[in-house]
Write an enzyme that holds these catalytic residues in place. Structure first.
Site, PDB file in Angstrom:
ATOM      1  N   TRP A 169       0.842  -1.186   0.000  1.00 49.01           N
ATOM      2  CA  TRP A 169       0.000   0.000   0.000  1.00 49.01           C
ATOM      3  C   TRP A 169       0.888   1.251   0.000  1.00 49.01           C
ATOM      4  CZ3 TRP A 169      -0.346   3.747   3.965  1.00 49.01           C
ATOM      5  CH2 TRP A 169      -1.290   4.741   3.721  1.00 49.01           C
ATOM      6  N   ASP A 333     -15.391  12.334  -2.320  1.00 44.22           N
ATOM      7  CA  ASP A 333     -14.862  11.044  -1.863  1.00 44.22           C
ATOM      8  C   ASP A 333     -15.687  10.526  -0.688  1.00 44.22           C
ATOM      9  OD1 ASP A 333     -12.655   8.993  -0.918  1.00 44.22           O
ATOM     10  OD2 ASP A 333     -11.875   9.829  -2.788  1.00 44.22           O
ATOM     11  N   ARG A 410     -10.049  -2.986   7.822  1.00 48.98           N
ATOM     12  CA  ARG A 410     -10.567  -1.616   7.963  1.00 48.98           C
ATOM     13  C   ARG A 410     -12.000  -1.666   8.529  1.00 48.98           C
ATOM     14  NH1 ARG A 410     -11.646   3.265   3.584  1.00 48.98           N
ATOM     15  NH2 ARG A 410     -10.577   4.880   4.697  1.00 48.98           N
ATOM     16  N   ASP A 445     -14.028   2.075  -5.203  1.00 49.21           N
ATOM     17  CA  ASP A 445     -12.945   1.693  -4.298  1.00 49.21           C
ATOM     18  C   ASP A 445     -13.124   0.249  -3.805  1.00 49.21           C
ATOM     19  OD1 ASP A 445     -10.698   2.008  -2.706  1.00 49.21           O
ATOM     20  OD2 ASP A 445     -11.404   3.821  -1.706  1.00 49.21           O
ATOM     21  N   MET A 446     -12.101  -0.317  -3.215  1.00 53.50           N
ATOM     22  CA  MET A 446     -12.147  -1.695  -2.681  1.00 53.50           C
ATOM     23  C   MET A 446     -11.004  -1.806  -1.682  1.00 53.50           C
ATOM     24  SD  MET A 446     -11.240  -5.004  -2.597  1.00 53.50           S
ATOM     25  CE  MET A 446     -11.613  -6.658  -3.084  1.00 53.50           C
ATOM     26  N   ASP A 510      -2.275   5.544  -3.204  1.00 52.78           N
ATOM     27  CA  ASP A 510      -2.705   6.519  -2.194  1.00 52.78           C
ATOM     28  C   ASP A 510      -1.578   7.477  -1.841  1.00 52.78           C
ATOM     29  OD1 ASP A 510      -5.274   5.759  -1.995  1.00 52.78           O
ATOM     30  OD2 ASP A 510      -5.107   4.712  -0.087  1.00 52.78           O
TER      31      ASP A 510
HETATM   32  C1  DGJ Z   1      -8.843   4.514  -0.219  1.00 50.26           C
HETATM   33  C2  DGJ Z   1      -8.607   5.324  -1.454  1.00 50.26           C
HETATM   34  O1  DGJ Z   1      -7.484   4.893  -2.117  1.00 50.26           O
HETATM   35  C3  DGJ Z   1      -8.522   6.791  -1.067  1.00 50.26           C
HETATM   36  O2  DGJ Z   1      -8.208   7.575  -2.183  1.00 50.26           O
HETATM   37  C4  DGJ Z   1      -9.840   7.195  -0.479  1.00 50.26           C
HETATM   38  O3  DGJ Z   1     -10.843   7.108  -1.453  1.00 50.26           O
HETATM   39  C5  DGJ Z   1     -10.163   6.311   0.711  1.00 50.26           C
HETATM   40  N1  DGJ Z   1     -10.073   4.915   0.376  1.00 50.26           N
HETATM   41  C6  DGJ Z   1     -11.541   6.609   1.224  1.00 50.26           C
HETATM   42  O4  DGJ Z   1     -11.913   5.762   2.217  1.00 50.26           O
END
Ligand code: DGJ
Length: 708
Positions: A169, A333, A410, A445-446, A510
């Site tokens: 990550w 977001d 999470r 997202d995931m 990220d």
């Molecule tokens: C993970 C994503 O990669 C981020 O950009 C953001 O959208 C967060 N999740 C939100 O929970």
């Protein structure tokens, strides 16, 4: 039977590559994959020319490396097909060709093993890349349990170095090179998404291959779930790469008449190094129906600007500032729905929160669109928080293995999308969201690995889940064909050529730290073109690393993707604001070139990174030269720029970034300061190159190239 005697050769030829296939071997045998052999080549002679003698200590036959090599035929490596019927029968099948068809650039070969009761159909296409998949059918009258079916492609014996990627990550796509002198290398992914850690791509080439020299082959598994990649050099010197899905025990059981099809394995090659090889991947993505053809809009993503603080006035101010700076898309977001005020609850409840949006999303969307921007929204449809209405109503829809304590990630669980009721529920909610609002873009997202069973009977369900995700995206696209989708999985956890058949953008990482991004984006550029690669200018102090960088370095880095801003731009100083405005204008001026040209990466000394984009007709180009760390020499080494028209002249000019600050060195190369830069031939640029300025670590300069 000596199946070689009946060899039947099919040639697939493209401008840059040729694949020669012997279709007589059951599963076909790729006897050549590489440079075109020319009109006068005798492809039938390849097998004879490369015939392998039977040596002492070996079997009396040399089993070919077919697309599905067979243990039962004497292949000494890893079989392409593993499975069995009850009692262990049919575990080592041997296929015999039935028919083949060759239409255009595709050859399809049908083969069966009557004893094992199995049929195999291999599909090989050569267009911008080599694309291979295999379908297995159970033609017996009893159940067949499939352990694995992978696609095997042979590589030449001189390809003795491998390039794969490390990652995690916020640190995706870090290239790793290793000698491939003997033995094997295995990459396995069991995270239920493409993963940050195990990029399903390997390159192989002659040791020391570079961006502009050396024979290079790339193999990519186009799949967004569990996968495997295996590279082996057999003791007899032959090499091959296998790629496919990684199946959990019992995950695929074929009842009579059932079929299983592998993911596509996508291969690229160039005799001239890695840069040209990876154009095959870029062209392949660019040829997809879903691939965007409109200019990639500069977007603002609210995540690092406000996180969960969805204060409507704050968001309106953010949107107004964004529009004023030239931003074209506003992406709301995480945090707009259900009870989602932090990352502990609400996933699964895809309705607008009354708490934060008492009048719904309409007023914010009207504000955004009234400013001339598109509105985009974040969702995470595959997930559910135990603390959500959805989970309280349907606890049985979560993917948990019955009788075991669930593993949270999470604080969330995966929703069992293979369950039709759960699938329909999520589809209905997302459909309504898109129907009831003017939404042009979805960030999908995931955020957790998938490690549980199917939820129905406890059997492994990663494959079913992956296929259900594809179906869900596809159905939404059918219902809302103008909405663009971004694939995000905690950043770059779902970047592959199958998800890109149904998404216009990927969120690369990220990490918005430009220093990290120079490496991440360089690695990602080996698989995807820049227009799908999300790249954001974050705040001066990067949230994931704490490093502080100049705007010009952050801008020079993010310009080479699909540009976005992820920063609370309501708090910019006048200077920052003016700088960001001109970066956005610069991106708009160059995005036509950046998003249609050939991505070029250059080999540099350690501590530097250089790359760019050349127009396909080589009439122009834009190049970035960055210094990452301190280096032994105070002076930047000359940057050589191969790949332009050798006999043509180019004007090289410095493209000044806003607030650009170089190193503390005194005088800089004269041509940089001269109006009109310097004019050199393409051959000169490739041979002696240009001297970039002396830079501080974590800074970059841009150059433009214009053919005269
Ligand atoms: C993970 C994503 O990669 C981020 O950009 C953001 O959208 C967060 N999740 C939100 O929970």
């Amino acid at each position: 039977m000596d199946r070689g005697v009946m060899s039947k050769i099919v040639r697939l030829v493209q401008e840059h590559a040729e694949v020669v296939v012997d279709v007589s071997t059951g599963a076909p045998n790729i006897v050549h994959w590489g440079a075109p052999l020319g009109d006068h080549a005798d492809a039938d002679a390849i097998a004879r020319a490369l015939d392998r003698p039977v040596v002492h200590g070996s079997l009396d036959t040399v089993a070919p490396i077919t697309v599905v090599p067979e243990h039962g035929s004497g292949f000494p490596g890893r079989p392409g097909l593993n499975g069995r019927r009850g009692g262990g029968r049919s575990w080592a099948p041997r296929f015999v060709t039935q028919t083949h068809s060759h239409i255009g650039n595709t050859v399809i070969v049908d083969a069966i093993d009557e004893v094992a009761g199995l049929a195999l159909t291999t599909n090989i296409t050569l267009d911008h890349a080599l694309r291979v998949n295999v379908t297995l059918e159970n033609i017996g009258d009893r159940r067949y349990s499939l352990d694995s079916l992978v696609v095997t492609v042979p590589l030449p014996e001189h390809a003795d170095e491998l390039l794969t990627f490390d990652g995690r990550w916020a640190r995706e796509f870090h290239p790793v090179r290793r000698d491939w002198t003997s033995g094997s290398m295995l990459v396995e992914n069991r995270r239920g998404r493409t993963s940050h850690e195990a990029v399903p791509t390997v390159f192989a080439g002659r040791r020391g291959f570079g961006e502009w020299h050396g024979d290079v082959w790339g193999v990519h598994v186009a799949w967004s779930g569990n996968h495997q990649l295996y590279a082996e050099r057999l003791p007899d010197g032959r090499r091959y790469v296998q790629g496919g899905e990684l199946l959990h025990p019992g995950e695929v059981v074929l009842e009579p008449g059932d079929t299983y099809t592998t993911p596509d394995v996508v291969g690229v090659h160039s005799p001239d190094g890695l840069t040209a090889a990876t154009w095959g991947y870029h062209r392949s993505i660019r040829s997809l129906r879903v691939h965007p053809t409109t200019p990639r809009p500069v977007l603002l993503n609210t995540w690092e600007a406000v996180y969960f603080d969805h204060d409507i006035d704050r968001l309106r101010a953010l949107a107004s500032t964004a529009a004023d700076l030239g931003i074209e898309r506003f992406v709301l977001d995480d945090g707009w729905f259900g009870s989602r005020r932090d990352d502990r609850s609400g996933l699964g409840d895809w309705f607008v929160s009354d708490d934060v949006y008492p009048d719904g999303l309409g007023p914010l969307i009207d504000h955004v669109t009234g400013l001339g921007m598109e509105f985009g929204i974040w969702v995470e449809p595959e997930m559910v928080n135990p603390d959500s209405d959805l989970f309280r109503d349907h606890p049985d829809w979560a993917l948990v293995t019955p009788d075991y304590e669930p593993v949270l990630g999470r604080r969330q669980l995966v929703l069992d999308l293979a369950n039709p009721a759960a699938f329909d529920h999520v589809l209905g909610q997302l459909d309504a969201l898109l129907r009831d609002h003017r939404i042009s873009f979805v960030k999908w997202d995931m955020n957790r690995d998938h490690v549980h069973g199917s939820g129905v009977d406890g059997a492994a369900g990663s494959r079913a889940q992956t296929l259900a995700v594809y179906r869900l995206v596809d159905e939404l696209r059918t219902r809302h064909p103008t909405v663009e989708i971004e694939s995000c999985a905690s950043g770059g956890g779902r970047i592959d050529h199958e998800i890109l058949r149904r998404t216009e953008r990927v969120w690369t990482s990220d990490c918005n730290d430009a220093l990290e991004r120079q490496t991440i984006q360089r690695g990602a550029s080996m698989l995807i073109p820049p227009e799908v690669m999300g790249a954001h200018i974050g705040p001066p102090r990067a949230h994931t690393t704490g490093r502080t960088q100049t705007l010009s370095f952050r801008a020079a880095t993010a310009m080479f993707g699909h540009l976005g801003v992820e920063w609370d731009i309501t708090r910019l100083s006048d200077d920052e604001s003016a700088g960001l405005r001109s970066v956005i204008a610069m991106y708009k001026e160059y995005r036509g070139l950046l998003h249609s040209g050939d991505v070029v990466r250059f080999d540099t000394d350690e501590g530097y990174v250089a790359h760019g984009v050349y127009a396909p007709d080589r009439s122009e180009g834009i190049v970035s030269f960055a210094q990452l760390t301190t280096t032994q020499s105070l002076m930047s080494p000359p940057l050589r720029l191969p790949g332009l028209d050798a006999e043509e002249s180019y004007r090289v000019e410095h493209l000044r970034l806003p607030r650009e600050r170089w190193g503390s060195a005194g005088a800089q190369p004269g041509w940089l300061a001269d109006k009109g830069g310097v004019v050199l031939t393409g051959r000169q640029l490739a041979t002696h190159g240009i001297r970039p300025p002396t830079l501080h670590p974590e800074s970059a300069v841009l150059f433009t190239l214009t053919r005269l």
